[in-house]
Motif scaffolding. Structure first.
Motif, mmCIF file in Angstrom:
data_model
loop_
_atom_site.group_PDB
_atom_site.id
_atom_site.type_symbol
_atom_site.label_atom_id
_atom_site.label_comp_id
_atom_site.label_asym_id
_atom_site.label_seq_id
_atom_site.Cartn_x
_atom_site.Cartn_y
_atom_site.Cartn_z
ATOM 1 N N THR A 117 -5.286 16.348 -0.844
ATOM 2 C CA THR A 117 -5.944 15.168 -0.256
ATOM 3 C C THR A 117 -5.025 13.960 -0.354
ATOM 4 N N VAL A 118 -5.224 13.017 0.549
ATOM 5 C CA VAL A 118 -4.373 11.816 0.588
ATOM 6 C C VAL A 118 -5.193 10.602 0.191
ATOM 7 N N ARG A 119 -4.600 9.760 -0.611
ATOM 8 C CA ARG A 119 -5.278 8.510 -0.930
ATOM 9 C C ARG A 119 -4.299 7.347 -0.721
ATOM 10 N N THR A 120 -4.887 6.188 -0.549
ATOM 11 C CA THR A 120 -4.046 4.978 -0.410
ATOM 12 C C THR A 120 -4.273 4.109 -1.643
ATOM 13 N N LYS A 178 0.864 -1.192 0.000
ATOM 14 C CA LYS A 178 0.000 0.000 0.000
ATOM 15 C C LYS A 178 0.890 1.228 0.000
ATOM 16 N N LYS A 179 0.461 2.196 -0.771
ATOM 17 C CA LYS A 179 1.226 3.449 -0.778
ATOM 18 C C LYS A 179 0.268 4.624 -0.560
ATOM 19 N N LYS A 180 0.703 5.522 0.282
ATOM 20 C CA LYS A 180 -0.089 6.748 0.494
ATOM 21 C C LYS A 180 0.385 7.775 -0.524
ATOM 22 N N GLN A 181 -0.574 8.387 -1.180
ATOM 23 C CA GLN A 181 -0.215 9.444 -2.130
ATOM 24 C C GLN A 181 -0.960 10.727 -1.797
ATOM 25 N N LYS A 182 -0.268 11.849 -1.891
ATOM 26 C CA LYS A 182 -0.893 13.154 -1.628
ATOM 27 C C LYS A 182 -1.130 13.847 -2.967
ATOM 28 N N HIS A 183 -2.365 14.307 -3.174
ATOM 29 C CA HIS A 183 -2.670 15.014 -4.426
ATOM 30 C C HIS A 183 -1.933 16.349 -4.443
#
Lengths: 357, 357
Positions: free
Chosen positions: B260-263, B250-255
């Motif tokens: 906003t943050v998504r996984t 799983k990787k967290k990404q920030k727009h």
């Protein structure tokens, strides 16, 4: 002795067997020793039994492997006959019996293209240069000292070579390998062919290497293919005073009673490559001192090396090209206490090569 | 460039050639450099020419040698068929399909004679001990984890083995070696036979090793027999969620704009023995980075080791007996800059063995 061991183990075994918890604890401890070979003793008896069945099957595999190697030997003999015309050609060129044609002498390399260009330029120069070139000295027959040069180039062979051997080895014209027939015990023979010379009467000196090609019944799993186990040389019919394997020494002796002194001469062994034809015999009970074993092991290595490398690829040992390939040879197993010789000259190591992928 | 070299040599050569004394002096100096390969350049031209003729002959020898090795391959295929009944027996005993007879399980060794004696003594003990032995657990079918145990015992294989591979390898029933037919390019195939399992649908996983069996026209003298030059795996039809060669992370990404943050989840390669069936491809132009070359070289070594050692002698790797023999294996050539791994556990080294005396 054996009885003692089993009785002791029996006693300990009884104690463990009488205590299932102890048995389980022991088994756990053994199971947790990962990365060591599976401790067969810890396997259930029914499984151990099956492992023994596989060992019996493995003995049958070893015997089948022996038959495989017999057929490989057959194949080697078949191919020896196919190589022979090529080796005969080599012999003829080396001896000068046959002069190869220009076409047969074509060989392309950067270096030689440069030389060819230089040669062409020289041809265009004055004729005086040609007159200055002595004829006979510059036009030796064949390839002089072909095999002697190989001996000098290869450490394993130059170790055996003494100065007094060199004039004799100049007469060495060819080395052949002969393979035993199917009905005979497995062996191979090295034949050293000499032109007529002043040193000995023989035209051929032979060395037979005898092989063991069956698994040892006491240790069938150590079988890794045929190995040399014995060898036999030949008698050299030396001309008078020419035997380089002996030297005469003088010793002064004083008579114990009378005090008079006399000089006696005696013959003692002399270091020489030609001792190769008079090897140590493997003792009948198989027991030999460590030095003799090492000497014999070295002899076997040399025999193998002649067969596998020198005879099949002689020209490459003459030019030195094959010596660079010797990186692929395995390091020799040294006896305990021996140190490795570090060559200062270069990295010339010889060994044997058994390529079968 | 080449022109430059030859012209320079031509100039020096001219000077020497014009001065016979200089030539003689040079020749003397070269002759006195003993223990180095004969300097071919110093030989008279007529002799050099004959040496080149011998090199041409040697090229013909190399091609004949290639034919020899084709016939050895033929012989190996013939013997593979003869070994097959023995290896089938092994497979049946390992899987438990066939229970070997008492006679087939006889195996004499000091240790086991002691055990047999201890066993006899125990039989005479009370019957209560027998009642305490659980039946089914102590009576596994065949030889459980036979091949998995071999993987654990052998460094070269345990290096590839991950924890998640082990439950899968418990289902490995047999490894077979198949040899290419005469009309095909030379190759051998490893077949890994699995019993039905929950991990993948295949019953057999294959790895093909392709070989070069002819001398290289640019370098004919480097030919030492067939060598592995390429390999090919197979597709594994994994059951859902069972593919151990991939893992999900799983990787967290920030727009970047909105903050906003998504996984997200993605699949990445996972270390596993089963990557063995998905090897790096040899690049078409033959150029590969050093790491890939090393990985491939190791793969080839493993393929060769399965073929030459593990499959023919599996039980001896199961018991560990073959590991003691590994002293006879050659040391691996290491890439520049690599250090040798010194095993602290023991001296387990694997390599390949080509016994042909």
């Amino acid at each position: 002795m054996e009885g003692d061991h089993s009785e002791t183990r029996g006693k300990v075994g009884d104690q463990v067997m009488q205590n299932p918890q102890a048995l389980a604890a022991l088994q756990d401890r053994l199971d947790n020793v990962s990365h060591t070979p599976s401790t067969i003793e810890s396997l259930p008896k029914s499984v151990k039994r099956r492992v023994n069945a596989l060992k019996q099957v493995q003995v049958r595999c070893a015997h089948l492997e022996a038959k495989f190697y017999e057929e490989v030997h057959e194949l080697e003999r078949k191919y020896a006959a196919l190589y022979q015309p090529l080796f005969d050609k080599r012999k003829d060129v080396v001896s000068g019996a046959v002069e190869p044609t220009d076409e047969e002498c074509e060989w392309h390399s950067d270096r030689e293209e440069g030389e060819e260009l230089a040669d062409e330029l020289k041809k265009k120069a004055t004729i005086e240069e040609k007159k200055e070139e002595p004829a006979a000295e510059e036009d030796p027959k064949g390839i002089p000292e072909f095999w002697l040069t190989i001996f000098r180039n290869v450490d394993m062979l130059s170790d055996l070579l003494q100065e007094h051997d060199e004039p004799i080895l100049k007469h060495l014209q060819d080395i052949k390998v002969k393979f035993s027939e199917p009905d005979q015990p497995m062996s191979f023979t090295l034949e050293f062919h000499f032109e007529t010379n002043n040193f000995f009467k023989n035209t051929v000196l032979t060395k037979v290497y005898k092989m063991k090609s069956e698994p040892d019944s006491a240790d069938p799993f150590s079988f890794e293919g045929p190995e040399i186990v014995d060898c036999e040389g030949c008698d050299i019919d030396w001309h008078k005073g020419k035997d380089v394997t002996v030297k005469t020494i003088k010793k002064k002796q004083k008579h114990k009673g009378r005090g008079t002194v006399r000089t006696i001469t005696k013959q003692v062994p002399n270091d020489s490559f030609f001792n190769f034809f008079n090897p140590i015999k493997v003792s009948s009970d198989g027991e030999m001192d460590e030095d003799s074993e090492l000497t014999l092991a070295t002899d076997f290595e040399i025999g193998h090396f002649f067969r596998e490398r020198v005879v099949p690829r002689a020209v490459l040992y003459f030019t030195g090209e094959a010596l660079e390939d010797d990186d692929s040879f395995e390091e020799e197993e040294l006896e305990e206490g021996e140190e490795e010789d570090n060559d200062e000259d270069g990295d010339e190591e010889e060994g044997d090569d058994d390529p079968k992928a």
